[in-house]
Write an enzyme that holds these catalytic residues in place. Structure first.
Site, mmCIF file in Angstrom:
data_model
loop_
_atom_site.group_PDB
_atom_site.id
_atom_site.type_symbol
_atom_site.label_atom_id
_atom_site.label_comp_id
_atom_site.label_asym_id
_atom_site.label_seq_id
_atom_site.Cartn_x
_atom_site.Cartn_y
_atom_site.Cartn_z
ATOM 1 N N ARG A 63 0.851 -1.210 0.000
ATOM 2 C CA ARG A 63 0.000 0.000 0.000
ATOM 3 C C ARG A 63 0.883 1.256 0.000
ATOM 4 O O ARG A 63 0.525 2.296 -0.551
ATOM 5 C CB ARG A 63 -0.966 0.001 1.193
ATOM 6 C CG ARG A 63 -1.767 1.299 1.304
ATOM 7 C CD ARG A 63 -3.078 1.171 2.085
ATOM 8 N NE ARG A 63 -2.978 0.394 3.293
ATOM 9 C CZ ARG A 63 -2.397 0.792 4.429
ATOM 10 N NH1 ARG A 63 -1.842 1.994 4.506
ATOM 11 N NH2 ARG A 63 -2.352 0.011 5.481
ATOM 12 N N TYR A 116 -14.780 16.044 -16.779
ATOM 13 C CA TYR A 116 -15.387 14.713 -16.684
ATOM 14 C C TYR A 116 -16.469 14.719 -15.580
ATOM 15 O O TYR A 116 -16.274 15.304 -14.503
ATOM 16 C CB TYR A 116 -14.284 13.692 -16.390
ATOM 17 C CG TYR A 116 -14.821 12.337 -16.033
ATOM 18 C CD1 TYR A 116 -15.659 11.653 -16.910
ATOM 19 C CD2 TYR A 116 -14.521 11.738 -14.808
ATOM 20 C CE1 TYR A 116 -16.175 10.411 -16.577
ATOM 21 C CE2 TYR A 116 -15.024 10.490 -14.476
ATOM 22 C CZ TYR A 116 -15.858 9.844 -15.367
ATOM 23 O OH TYR A 116 -16.377 8.619 -15.036
ATOM 24 N N ASP A 186 -6.247 18.213 -15.962
ATOM 25 C CA ASP A 186 -6.554 16.836 -16.340
ATOM 26 C C ASP A 186 -6.157 16.684 -17.806
ATOM 27 O O ASP A 186 -6.792 17.238 -18.710
ATOM 28 C CB ASP A 186 -8.048 16.547 -16.113
ATOM 29 C CG ASP A 186 -8.368 15.065 -16.306
ATOM 30 O OD1 ASP A 186 -7.688 14.418 -17.122
ATOM 31 O OD2 ASP A 186 -9.316 14.584 -15.659
ATOM 32 N N LYS A 211 -7.313 5.383 -19.965
ATOM 33 C CA LYS A 211 -7.634 5.764 -21.351
ATOM 34 C C LYS A 211 -6.428 5.470 -22.258
ATOM 35 O O LYS A 211 -5.957 4.371 -22.278
ATOM 36 C CB LYS A 211 -8.061 7.231 -21.393
ATOM 37 C CG LYS A 211 -9.019 7.642 -20.272
ATOM 38 C CD LYS A 211 -10.324 6.896 -20.297
ATOM 39 C CE LYS A 211 -11.189 7.308 -19.115
ATOM 40 N NZ LYS A 211 -12.307 6.429 -18.892
HETATM 41 C C1 LIG Z 1 -10.938 13.291 -18.530
HETATM 42 C C2 LIG Z 1 -11.155 12.208 -17.512
HETATM 43 N N1 LIG Z 1 -10.621 12.344 -16.292
HETATM 44 C C3 LIG Z 1 -10.800 11.392 -15.344
HETATM 45 C C4 LIG Z 1 -11.553 10.267 -15.581
HETATM 46 C C5 LIG Z 1 -11.738 9.240 -14.511
HETATM 47 O O1 LIG Z 1 -10.911 8.156 -14.759
HETATM 48 P P1 LIG Z 1 -11.200 6.655 -14.249
HETATM 49 O O2 LIG Z 1 -12.377 6.154 -14.992
HETATM 50 O O3 LIG Z 1 -9.926 5.949 -14.539
HETATM 51 O O4 LIG Z 1 -11.478 6.762 -12.768
HETATM 52 C C6 LIG Z 1 -12.132 10.090 -16.842
HETATM 53 C C7 LIG Z 1 -12.953 8.893 -17.131
HETATM 54 O O5 LIG Z 1 -13.654 8.822 -18.117
HETATM 55 C C8 LIG Z 1 -11.934 11.091 -17.835
HETATM 56 O O6 LIG Z 1 -12.453 10.984 -19.065
#
Ligand SMILES: Cc1ncc(COP(=O)(O)O)c(C=O)c1O
Length: 420
Positions: A63, A116, A186, A211
């Site tokens: 962890r 998101y 992000d 992704k």
């Molecule tokens: C731009 C973006 N940030 C964060 C996330 C969250 O990621 P996760 O699904 O790996 O938790 C996503 C998920 O679709 C996303 O498209």
């Protein structure tokens, strides 16, 4: 944490250098010292034996740290000229660790209006009850930015291109205005190949490695990349405390995905533009968006901000479209696809179609969705690695079907989700 200069001249977009491309193949990878194995083993263990009290070899309990996860962290940090990143089980775990790491009750966070849906849910349902107030702002409007910054937020959180509207944010401009706050970007859609947020003045690059970075629809993951050691120590401590640590097997798969990212990502970008151009020429699309299209509203910013790959400027693998006939036509379109799958991921080898209003952004209140430009008829496509001609054939056939009255398979399901 080091203060950021108040004015950051935007650097000219760079080409991915040779040594940078090499780093994707080599960073975090070295032959196993005990066997010579060129693929490092997966250290699938919770526990590391110590030669007496204090006699550990750098790892104690997974962890808190694991060699396979550490290899991925080293690689992701190196790709942005930063110390090892902090990796997480998911992108949302990374964003949660960031928020908990830098915010406390009474603080404010300014979040761009289009991000998101999970980030919006986190702010509204988890941060707000903890006394952390989120202000959503329009990052393309100077007055809105100033109003958000007037509240002296501790953290400014942006996403570019935004999910799902593809709205771009001028990172260097926001960094210059947001001096005094931490700026997190992000960068899931662009990856470090297409955008280097830290170079543009941001403090933290945020990734859902689920992704493009892992890129095979197989593994969830998240990462935070920063240059400030004190901030990284704090983020690592939060991760250890909340237990959102990435697992060795998933880190290993993500590291493997990273090896081919330059090849895959450039192909995603190239095919996305080809598909976007074909869709734009189709009589049943009303709006098609991709930052590489000549018609893209923030074309100048895309050209100024996005980096180049080997052959082309990297504008991402996502395309959005509004179909003539709005929501009903979108439902018929999604129900008529044969090759393209209707699913909630992006950055995968196979092309995926998503209905953001009922899927990725279904938990965002309708008025907030509207303010962010997420129309109920909007369809998001993550363009994969298939032959673009096959994709265009499937998408155009589904567009034709979208104008017929008969409801197609799948329509009832999407309608129910929108209603819920
Ligand atoms: C731009 C973006 N940030 C964060 C996330 C969250 O990621 P996760 O699904 O790996 O938790 C996503 C998920 O679709 C996303 O498209």
């Amino acid at each position: 944490m080091s203060p950021r200069p108040t004015t950051t001249p935007p650097p000219a977009p760079r080409r991915t250098g040779t040594s940078e491309r090499t780093a994707y193949v080599r960073a975090g990878r070295r032959p196993d010292p005990s066997t010579g194995a060129v693929v490092a083993p997966i250290h699938q263990t919770t526990t590391f034996a110590q030669a007496g009290l204090g006699g550990d070899l750098g790892f104690t309990y997974s962890r808190a740290g694991n060699p396979t996860v550490a290899a991925l962290e080293e690689a992701l940090g190196a790709l942005e000229g930063a110390p090892p990143a902090v990796c997480h089980k998911t992108g949302m775990a990374a964003i949660t660790a960031l928020f908990l790491g830098v915010l406390q009750g009474g603080d404010r966070v300014a979040i761009a209006r289009a991000v998101y849906g999970g980030t919006v849910r986190l702010a509204r349902e988890i941060l707000d009850p903890l006394g952390i107030e989120a202000t959503f702002f329009d990052p393309t409007d100077a007055e809105s930015v100033d109003a958000a910054l007037a509240g002296a937020p501790r953290l400014v959180f942006i996403e570019t291109p935004a999910n799902p509207t593809l709205e771009l944010v001028d990172v260097a401009a926001i960094a210059a205005r947001a001096a005094g706050a931490l700026l997190a970007v992000d960068n899931t859609f662009q990856t470090p190949l297409g955008l280097q947020p830290l170079e543009l003045g941001a403090d933290v690059s945020v990734y859902s490695t689920t992704k493009f970075i892992e890129g095979h629809d197989a593994t969830l993951g998240g990462a935070l990349v920063a240059r400030d050691e004190a901030l990284l120590t704090r983020l690592r401590r939060i991760t250890k405390s909340v237990g959102s640590t990435q697992s060795p097997f998933e880190a290993w798969l993500t590291l493997r995905g990273l090896t081919t990212l330059p090849l895959r990502y450039e192909q995603h970008c190239e095919s996305a533009l080809v598909v976007a151009e074909a869709l734009e020429a189709h009589p049943f699309t009303e709006t098609v968006r991709h930052p590489g299209l000549a018609s893209f509203p923030q074309r100048e910013l895309a050209e100024q901000q996005h980096r180049f790959g080997r052959r082309i400027q990297l504008h991402g693998g996502i395309v959005t479209l509004q179909i003539r006939g709005g929501f009903d036509a979108a439902v018929r379109f999604l129900g008529s696809l044969r090759l393209v799958l209707v699913a909630e991921n992006l950055g995968a080898p196979g092309t995926l179609a998503t209905h953001p209003a009922s899927m990725t952004h279904g938990d965002v209140p309708a008025d907030q969705r509207k303010a962010a430009g997420i129309d109920e008829g909007l369809v998001r496509l993550s363009i994969g690695l298939e032959d673009p001609a096959d994709l265009i054939a499937d998408l155009c056939r589904a567009l034709d079907a979208s104008q017929r009255e008969t409801p197609s398979r799948g329509s009832a399901k999407v309608s129910e989700e929108v209603a819920s």
